[in-house]
Design an enzyme around this catalytic site. Sequence first.
Site, mmCIF file in Angstrom:
data_model
loop_
_atom_site.group_PDB
_atom_site.id
_atom_site.type_symbol
_atom_site.label_atom_id
_atom_site.label_comp_id
_atom_site.label_asym_id
_atom_site.label_seq_id
_atom_site.Cartn_x
_atom_site.Cartn_y
_atom_site.Cartn_z
ATOM 1 N N ARG A 72 54.873 32.714 21.104
ATOM 2 C CA ARG A 72 54.392 31.928 20.144
ATOM 3 C C ARG A 72 52.858 31.391 20.347
ATOM 4 O O ARG A 72 52.080 31.109 19.532
ATOM 5 C CB ARG A 72 55.203 30.535 20.019
ATOM 6 C CG ARG A 72 56.645 30.888 19.430
ATOM 7 C CD ARG A 72 57.381 29.271 19.346
ATOM 8 N NE ARG A 72 58.677 29.496 18.997
ATOM 9 C CZ ARG A 72 59.686 29.049 19.953
ATOM 10 N NH1 ARG A 72 59.537 28.953 21.189
ATOM 11 N NH2 ARG A 72 60.861 29.477 19.404
ATOM 12 N N LYS A 181 69.131 37.655 32.652
ATOM 13 C CA LYS A 181 70.460 36.900 32.913
ATOM 14 C C LYS A 181 69.923 35.315 32.477
ATOM 15 O O LYS A 181 68.890 35.008 32.726
ATOM 16 C CB LYS A 181 71.022 37.068 34.306
ATOM 17 C CG LYS A 181 70.167 36.103 35.290
ATOM 18 C CD LYS A 181 70.973 36.302 36.665
ATOM 19 C CE LYS A 181 70.465 35.246 37.690
ATOM 20 N NZ LYS A 181 70.774 33.885 37.744
ATOM 21 N N ASP A 210 70.050 42.160 36.413
ATOM 22 C CA ASP A 210 70.564 41.157 37.844
ATOM 23 C C ASP A 210 69.453 41.783 38.656
ATOM 24 O O ASP A 210 69.987 42.661 39.340
ATOM 25 C CB ASP A 210 72.006 41.383 37.776
ATOM 26 C CG ASP A 210 72.374 40.402 39.032
ATOM 27 O OD1 ASP A 210 71.359 39.926 39.605
ATOM 28 O OD2 ASP A 210 73.818 40.259 39.210
ATOM 29 N N HIS A 211 68.397 41.084 38.861
ATOM 30 C CA HIS A 211 67.408 41.504 39.846
ATOM 31 C C HIS A 211 68.081 41.754 41.157
ATOM 32 O O HIS A 211 67.613 42.469 41.926
ATOM 33 C CB HIS A 211 66.241 40.669 40.043
ATOM 34 C CG HIS A 211 66.510 39.399 40.438
ATOM 35 N ND1 HIS A 211 67.019 38.164 39.881
ATOM 36 C CD2 HIS A 211 66.182 38.868 41.743
ATOM 37 C CE1 HIS A 211 66.987 37.255 40.705
ATOM 38 N NE2 HIS A 211 66.651 37.574 41.982
ATOM 39 N N LYS A 215 67.500 45.037 44.497
ATOM 40 C CA LYS A 215 67.248 44.923 46.060
ATOM 41 C C LYS A 215 67.684 46.064 46.869
ATOM 42 O O LYS A 215 68.886 46.643 46.853
ATOM 43 C CB LYS A 215 67.795 43.667 46.511
ATOM 44 C CG LYS A 215 67.035 42.354 45.777
ATOM 45 C CD LYS A 215 67.641 41.088 46.493
ATOM 46 C CE LYS A 215 67.092 40.072 46.013
ATOM 47 N NZ LYS A 215 65.633 39.622 46.334
ATOM 48 N N GLU A 249 70.491 29.508 50.432
ATOM 49 C CA GLU A 249 69.286 29.049 50.193
ATOM 50 C C GLU A 249 68.612 27.893 50.694
ATOM 51 O O GLU A 249 69.516 26.968 50.733
ATOM 52 C CB GLU A 249 68.780 29.015 48.680
ATOM 53 C CG GLU A 249 69.190 30.312 47.675
ATOM 54 C CD GLU A 249 68.669 30.276 46.226
ATOM 55 O OE1 GLU A 249 68.026 30.700 45.790
ATOM 56 O OE2 GLU A 249 69.645 29.578 45.554
ATOM 57 N N ASP A 268 74.967 30.158 38.134
ATOM 58 C CA ASP A 268 73.683 30.897 38.514
ATOM 59 C C ASP A 268 73.620 31.780 39.236
ATOM 60 O O ASP A 268 72.945 32.894 39.432
ATOM 61 C CB ASP A 268 72.846 29.588 39.213
ATOM 62 C CG ASP A 268 71.141 30.095 39.271
ATOM 63 O OD1 ASP A 268 70.828 30.669 38.259
ATOM 64 O OD2 ASP A 268 70.736 29.839 40.435
ATOM 65 N N HIS A 273 75.484 37.618 40.520
ATOM 66 C CA HIS A 273 75.157 37.928 41.869
ATOM 67 C C HIS A 273 76.286 38.247 42.818
ATOM 68 O O HIS A 273 76.282 39.327 43.476
ATOM 69 C CB HIS A 273 73.990 37.181 42.534
ATOM 70 C CG HIS A 273 72.994 36.789 41.797
ATOM 71 N ND1 HIS A 273 72.174 37.882 40.975
ATOM 72 C CD2 HIS A 273 71.715 35.831 41.665
ATOM 73 C CE1 HIS A 273 71.143 37.523 40.406
ATOM 74 N NE2 HIS A 273 70.926 36.109 40.993
ATOM 75 N N LYS A 373 72.421 25.824 47.610
ATOM 76 C CA LYS A 373 70.916 25.385 47.336
ATOM 77 C C LYS A 373 70.753 24.584 48.690
ATOM 78 O O LYS A 373 71.702 23.674 49.188
ATOM 79 C CB LYS A 373 70.233 24.841 46.442
ATOM 80 C CG LYS A 373 70.279 26.038 45.199
ATOM 81 C CD LYS A 373 69.459 25.396 44.027
ATOM 82 C CE LYS A 373 69.277 26.560 43.152
ATOM 83 N NZ LYS A 373 68.247 27.657 43.668
ATOM 84 N N LYS A 378 68.235 30.162 54.861
ATOM 85 C CA LYS A 378 68.374 31.435 53.939
ATOM 86 C C LYS A 378 68.977 32.651 54.257
ATOM 87 O O LYS A 378 68.338 33.196 55.269
ATOM 88 C CB LYS A 378 66.802 31.564 53.388
ATOM 89 C CG LYS A 378 66.746 32.581 52.266
ATOM 90 C CD LYS A 378 64.974 33.115 51.991
ATOM 91 C CE LYS A 378 65.259 34.173 51.057
ATOM 92 N NZ LYS A 378 65.342 33.924 49.622
#
Lengths: 522, 317
Positions: A72, A181, A210-211, A215, A249, A268, A273, A373, A378
């Site tokens: 936009r 996603k 799904d990144h 990996k 994480e 999430d 994942h 989280k 991590k």
Amino acid sequence: MPDGTATLTRPAEGRVNPLRAGVDVNRISDPCNIVFFGASGDLTKRMLLPAMYNLRLGDTLPNNYGIVGFSRTEWSDDEFRAEMKKSIDEFSRSGPAKDPMWSDFAQRLSYVSGDFDDVKCFQNLKEHLQNNDKTLGTGGNVLFYLSTPPSLFSPIIDLISRSGLGPEDNHVGWTRIIVEKPFGTDLDSARALQAEVEKVFEEKQVYRIDHYLGKEPVQDIMALRFANVIFEPLWNRRYIDHVQITAAETVGVELRGGYYDHAGALRDMIQNHVTNLLALVAMEPPVNPRADAVRDEKYKVLTALRPIESNRVMLDTARGQYDAGSIQGQPVPGYRTEPDVDPHSNTETFAAVKFQIDNWRWADVPFYLRSGKRLARKTSEIAIRFKQIPHRLFGELGDSIDNNVLVMKIQPEEGVSLRFSAKVPGPKMHIRSVSMDFNYGTGFGVVSAPAYERLIGDAMRGDATLFTRWDAVETAWQAVMPILERWETTTDESFPNYAAGSQGPPSAERLMAADGREWRKI
Amino acid sequence: MITDALHGKIETIKAELLTDTAATTTLNFLVVIDDDAQRQWVLDRVTLIDDKHPARTIVLNTLSTGDDATVNADRIEIAAGGMTPEDVRSLVQGLMIPEIPSVLWWTGDEIVDQPLFEPLIDIVDALVIDSSGSRTDDRTIRDLSDFSARRPTVALRDLAWMRLRPWQDMIAHFFDDPNLMEELFAIRKLEIVSGSDAEALYLGGWLASRLGWVACAHDEFCDRDGAPIPFTHRREGAGRRVRSVSVETGRSRYFAALTPSDEGVVSVGVTGDRARPDRLVPLQSIDNASLIERAILEPPADEVFETALHMVGKILT
């Protein structure tokens, strides 16, 4: 014995370029346009445009390509280029863009400003792409990338079709679409979105990203399982006690509080994942490495997930929400005081689920999944815990003999670790656990391409192996829906129930303790 | 001769290695250093490779004498200057882990008349060397060609050849278009400018071997129909770098050259009947540690390299 003359095929004999022997080609062959919907958004700036630029620096893009931003924001081509240069300077793994490569790349960038519900804007886009075909030689091929908020996915797909941009109207090249996603927010919304997608695109034209699957270490799971003979005979209920999959994480919700407070850890992370990791670990060997063979096996194992009955949700799951605490010595706030988060939020920032897979290989082997989280560290890993030895021959001296554990480490360390028992040197038969570690070092050399580079390149090539097929998405939603429904209709009065920087909520420990097991330390 | 003192040190090292915690070892990595000025540079790269590919690394310093053997961060360094080649071989063999690949990185550029070379070659699966950047590139490559013919079971990896991959891709890319492939068989002239000879020789040998040319005179190939193809190669600029390649047919000139504004980018284009607009190709910068890593990881047989090397050998003789 080489005689200095290679076997030669003249063009007339087979049209094989003799100079290609032994010279790898990573370049994408088809010319194409790639259109980023939501081009002024954070994802495009931070990830997608830097990924495109690095694909160019790697000489991976085809000779003829065009990159079109659509959103936009009122920008000219030059303003879009200037914004994208800023993004690349800040976020590209290759450092700031510099000439002459930047100028060359910038010539391929262009921009169309418009509303996502205005068919005229999409018709402008169509003319723009046709012009690119003429001036840039993009050959009528187009890859759409939906990097907008999910609520816009359906309207955009609808207007792609109504403006004649859909595959049914493309008579000269191919049309594909990458969908970010989350694919839906629950089973019904996912099915509704899929219904819109199906009206315009065939499944083979849809790339649900799904990144996580892009990996490198996730792909290493397949190599470990199917490029070794020693693991597969043990990879079943006879030898494996249980499997733990962890995606932990240390970060909080950062600037995504508004989104996250309507999503939560189950949507999430677990639904996509972590469930994808489960599928890779538990699937049967595919008959070949091609996209549909791998996805067939993943789908099959997901269909074998035992539905968690409503009355078992409290027994087979645990949820948590972080309170204020400390991460690496720094105080951090609780979830309910994060920006854009409801101060009375019932959203979980930690989810743990115990799944059973009802098939011959995995009957009675629980798969414990957890993600959260603001945890102590991590780490993403898959731990395969083997059964106890059938008869205790040693250890009269009081030594404990630990179960063997195979750990596939995904991040931040990448590698494999195997724990086994060994005799302590000396005259007595003392047994102790030792760990054999293999880390995929990444300290030097060619850094493996970040997931988005890999995945966009794969979509441009038409390789869907690392993308999620609709049947798997639907099945994964089916698996988590009973949990979602229960959690959304009951308030957890214990929230917030774990301190930032801890191992997670006590309920997660209880989930394992009920089975006489415990989580690996995060 | 291995002295009692050195023997004692080696036995201590072996014992320490045996009692170490369980670890993964992917290869035996033998490194020979024959130039003190290069020592630290080599050790830095050995460390990088060790970190990524855990190895039983044995560094032999042929200039250093004495009874010295040390373990430094799992790397065994031996002063091999005072030992006979056979003693070195037996010592190294005793330290190697059986049944994993063994790679020798020979950091010097000469292999003939080097007493340690043949004994070590007997116990490894692969040889890594860099024929480029010395004043004797052509002699080294000729020796490698002889070596390859003599010891076909040892995989040979020349870093000078491996650096050429992006240039090979650029040249091949000219002719990926099936409509242009016929041009490959009408090449009449080849010009290469590089900072050292090895690159030019290898590129010439590669094209010749792929296209069925023969070496018919000094710096001249002949194609399958006997038509002469002059091969001009000139030294210019920094060593180990190609600066430009030009391939001419009767109708067009295909060229790739470093851009003046950024020597990490190559300008690629075609003039003449088949003219195409220039295209920029980023030249992937590959450091030596990465090249050595690739050398270690690549499969043992590389028919394209072997035929190119053989062709270069013919040019040079």
